[in-house]
Write a protein that holds these residues in place. Structure first.
Motif, mmCIF file in Angstrom:
data_model
loop_
_atom_site.group_PDB
_atom_site.id
_atom_site.type_symbol
_atom_site.label_atom_id
_atom_site.label_comp_id
_atom_site.label_asym_id
_atom_site.label_seq_id
_atom_site.Cartn_x
_atom_site.Cartn_y
_atom_site.Cartn_z
ATOM 1 N N TRP A 140 -54.217 -23.101 -65.705
ATOM 2 C CA TRP A 140 -54.079 -22.602 -67.080
ATOM 3 C C TRP A 140 -54.986 -21.391 -67.301
ATOM 4 O O TRP A 140 -54.573 -20.374 -67.848
ATOM 5 N N LEU A 141 -56.225 -21.492 -66.798
ATOM 6 C CA LEU A 141 -57.182 -20.383 -66.917
ATOM 7 C C LEU A 141 -56.642 -19.148 -66.186
ATOM 8 O O LEU A 141 -56.650 -18.038 -66.723
ATOM 9 N N PHE A 142 -56.147 -19.344 -64.968
ATOM 10 C CA PHE A 142 -55.599 -18.231 -64.188
ATOM 11 C C PHE A 142 -54.365 -17.649 -64.885
ATOM 12 O O PHE A 142 -54.171 -16.432 -64.893
ATOM 13 N N SER A 143 -53.537 -18.528 -65.459
ATOM 14 C CA SER A 143 -52.322 -18.050 -66.147
ATOM 15 C C SER A 143 -52.703 -17.168 -67.329
ATOM 16 O O SER A 143 -52.118 -16.108 -67.541
ATOM 17 N N LEU A 144 -53.708 -17.631 -68.098
ATOM 18 C CA LEU A 144 -54.115 -16.859 -69.280
ATOM 19 C C LEU A 144 -54.724 -15.520 -68.885
ATOM 20 O O LEU A 144 -54.502 -14.513 -69.557
ATOM 21 N N PHE A 145 -55.469 -15.505 -67.782
ATOM 22 C CA PHE A 145 -56.092 -14.249 -67.363
ATOM 23 C C PHE A 145 -55.131 -13.372 -66.555
ATOM 24 O O PHE A 145 -55.501 -12.306 -66.091
ATOM 25 N N THR A 146 -53.885 -13.842 -66.407
ATOM 26 C CA THR A 146 -52.840 -13.000 -65.809
ATOM 27 C C THR A 146 -52.112 -12.235 -66.905
ATOM 28 O O THR A 146 -51.861 -11.042 -66.779
ATOM 29 N N ALA A 147 -51.755 -12.943 -67.974
ATOM 30 C CA ALA A 147 -51.007 -12.300 -69.069
ATOM 31 C C ALA A 147 -51.191 -13.094 -70.357
ATOM 32 O O ALA A 147 -51.230 -14.332 -70.320
ATOM 33 N N TYR A 148 -51.263 -12.386 -71.460
ATOM 34 C CA TYR A 148 -51.466 -13.045 -72.760
ATOM 35 C C TYR A 148 -50.344 -14.025 -73.103
ATOM 36 O O TYR A 148 -50.563 -15.042 -73.736
ATOM 37 N N GLN A 149 -49.107 -13.673 -72.681
ATOM 38 C CA GLN A 149 -47.965 -14.492 -73.096
ATOM 39 C C GLN A 149 -48.023 -15.922 -72.552
ATOM 40 O O GLN A 149 -47.290 -16.786 -73.018
#
Lengths: 112, 425
Positions: free
Chosen positions: B171-180
């Motif tokens: 989840w952390l990696f996903s958020l720091f990949t893209a805001y969406q």
């Protein structure tokens, strides 16, 4: 201990990210707290863009005080980017290189 | 003569041939996108220009900037992970009869969004995959001691506390990949609850990453300003345009057939976290300018919906598969990938061999692809900067710059942009 180890690991990762980001936000706090300062910064950035033709995305604001704005200028391009640290003085509108930063190769700094 | 005995041959596993065929498909998608050259958004990620998204993916992309084939490398990697992700979709449908699993896999592979955007260098591709992994986890029934899927082989992952931690890191990696990726919050919280995580740990794994993303945004005023500018751009878009744009994206994401089946399945399954995430995605797309690449974000949700229709309905493969393929062809024809090539590459290929130093000045607004194609500093055209420039690119007709400057003919460009270079040796 074994059960709380994953949470500990995640906590350490979060603290590491926090430790990297918090000082940056602290240096920019006035940008968010003072709307006049915010509009001054916007005007200065647009002024540098208008005079020097530098893209706004090539300027990363790093610190804002009542009288100055420190930003990193990085000309993004293919290969090694020219980059340097600059300080914009609001009172005079002059831009200088930061004390410890050498000038990036290329044209002289902006003096809006 | 050197000869290997039969025992030393590489054993042919059942998955190898489909994996190879999928890889050929991925390469085809990558080459299809390469026809249009690097677009402004792609250049932004490849050069690690610090907006609008957080830094994780673009930092990784930019680490390969020294490679002359950087663009193609990432096209192939992203197309490959998007296409090979069908194995997760296939795994989600392990309870279905084989023909139904083919329909499910086809809903992913024959999506018009995969065909038209599969080889593009977009963070939306990564967000779609991150969403698919969360949906796949939601479908997995973790039962100790049972081999449910690939990860069941790792005993550590059977422990709930490690599952929760891995979900938090994902989840952390996903958020720091893209805001969406924010749209996956309901799903992440539900997954953490399913792991039996206590409230404080749910805050740690679920909410703290959101807080960190907020702090990152404050540390990068350009990202925050861009979001406000985009929101402002969107304010001029009419409600009808937004609705039509969103409907079109849904249609492209599921190639029509999987759109209908997927939406039916989502409604039938009534999985609240998945529905909440889907509604958040709808609001996100409706609230912004409906960019074509948002179609990829709908894709995992539609495949999830198709899975739950196939749970209850025995659809005829001989009807559904050809319909899906035909609809995909029609939609790709109606909404083809961007083949229009920016003149940036041709112009730079004419300027670079002159072996001069100095900036490139460009009139009017221009995309980041100009920076990507240029080994020289690129700036907006300003007359006082001409002294240090080696070339001026006029995107509209320019006045004569004087005897010091001469026009340069660029192969393949007859009209605009005009390119002027110094006439002195």
């Amino acid at each position: 201990m074994a059960k709380s180890f994953p949470a500990l690991l995640f906590g350490c990762l979060a603290i590491l990210i926090l430790a990297i980001l918090t000082p940056r936000v602290w240096l920019l706090r006035k940008l968010y707290l003072d709307s006049d300062l915010r509009s001054t910064v916007r005007v200065e950035l647009n002024g540098i863009n208008a005079q020097e033709g530098i893209l706004l995305s090539d300027m990363l604001v790093q610190e804002v005080t009542d009288n100055t704005m420190r930003f990193r200028l990085q000309f993004h391009r293919r290969g090694a980017d020219n980059s340097g640290c600059l300080i914009d003085y609001f009172s005079t509108g002059q831009v200088h290189f930061c004390a410890k930063s050498g000038p990036p190769p290329g044209p002289a700094p902006a003096t809006p | 003569m050197i000869a290997f005995s039969d025992e030393r041959r590489l054993p042919l596993r059942p998955w190898m041939i489909p994996a190879f065929i999928l890889e050929v498909y991925a390469f085809a998608l990558a080459f299809l996108q390469a026809v249009g050259g690097v677009r402004t958004d792609e250049a932004k990620y490849l050069l690690n220009i610090p907006y609008p998204h957080p830094p994780l993916a673009r930092t990784i992309f930019s680490l390969t900037e020294f490679l002359p084939f950087q663009e193609m490398l990432w096209r192939v990697i992203l197309a490959s992970v998007l296409v090979q992700a069908v194995w997760l979709v296939w795994d989600m449908g392990r309870r279905l009869p084989r023909p139904s699993r083919f329909v499910l896999a086809a809903s992913w592979l024959l999506s018009a969004a995969v065909i038209t955007l599969g080889g593009a260098i977009l963070v939306a591709t990564l967000t779609a995959l991150q969403g698919l992994v969360l949906l796949w986890l939601w479908e997995c029934k973790w039962e100790a001691g049972k081999e449910i899927n690939f990860f069941s082989r790792f005993p550590l992952i059977h422990r709930k506390e490690w599952q929760a931690c891995l979900i938090g890191i994902w989840w952390l990696f996903s958020l720091f990949t893209a805001y969406q990726a924010v749209i996956f919050l309901p799903l992440v919280l539900a997954l953490l609850r399913r792991c039996g995580t206590s409230f404080p740990l749910r805050v740690l794994y679920g909410w703290l990453p959101l807080g960190l993303l907020g702090i990152y945004t404050l540390s990068n005023p350009l990202a925050a300003a861009t979001m406000l500018i985009h929101a402002d751009d969107g304010s001029s878009v009419t409600a009808f345009t937004r609705l039509w744009g969103t409907a079109k994206l849904l249609l492209i994401a599921g190639s029509g057939v999987a759109t209908v089946l997927g939406l039916l399945g989502l409604l039938r399954r009534r999985s609240r976290p998945v529905l909440f995430s889907f509604v958040l995605l709808l609001f996100f797309v409706l609230g912004s300018v409906p960019y074509p690449y948002y179609a990829l974000l709908f894709l995992p949700f539609l495949s999830f919906g198709v899975l739950h229709v196939l749970d209850h309905e025995r659809l005829s493969v001989t009807v559904v598969l050809p319909s899906l393929a035909a609809a995909a062809v029609v939609l790709v024809f109606l909404f083809p990938p961007e083949f229009h090539r920016s003149p940036a590459r041709a112009v730079m290929q004419a300027i670079i061999p002159r072996d001069k130093q100095g900036d490139i000045l460009i009139t009017h607004s221009f995309g980041h692809e100009w920076q990507y194609e240029s080994p020289f500093t690129v700036r907006h055209f300003r007359r006082p900067l001409m002294a240090d420039a080696q070339a001026i690119v006029c995107q509209e007709q320019c006045d004569d710059f004087g005897f010091e400057w001469k026009p340069l003919s660029v192969r393949g460009i007859t009209d605009l942009p005009e390119v002027w270079v110094r006439s002195s040796p």
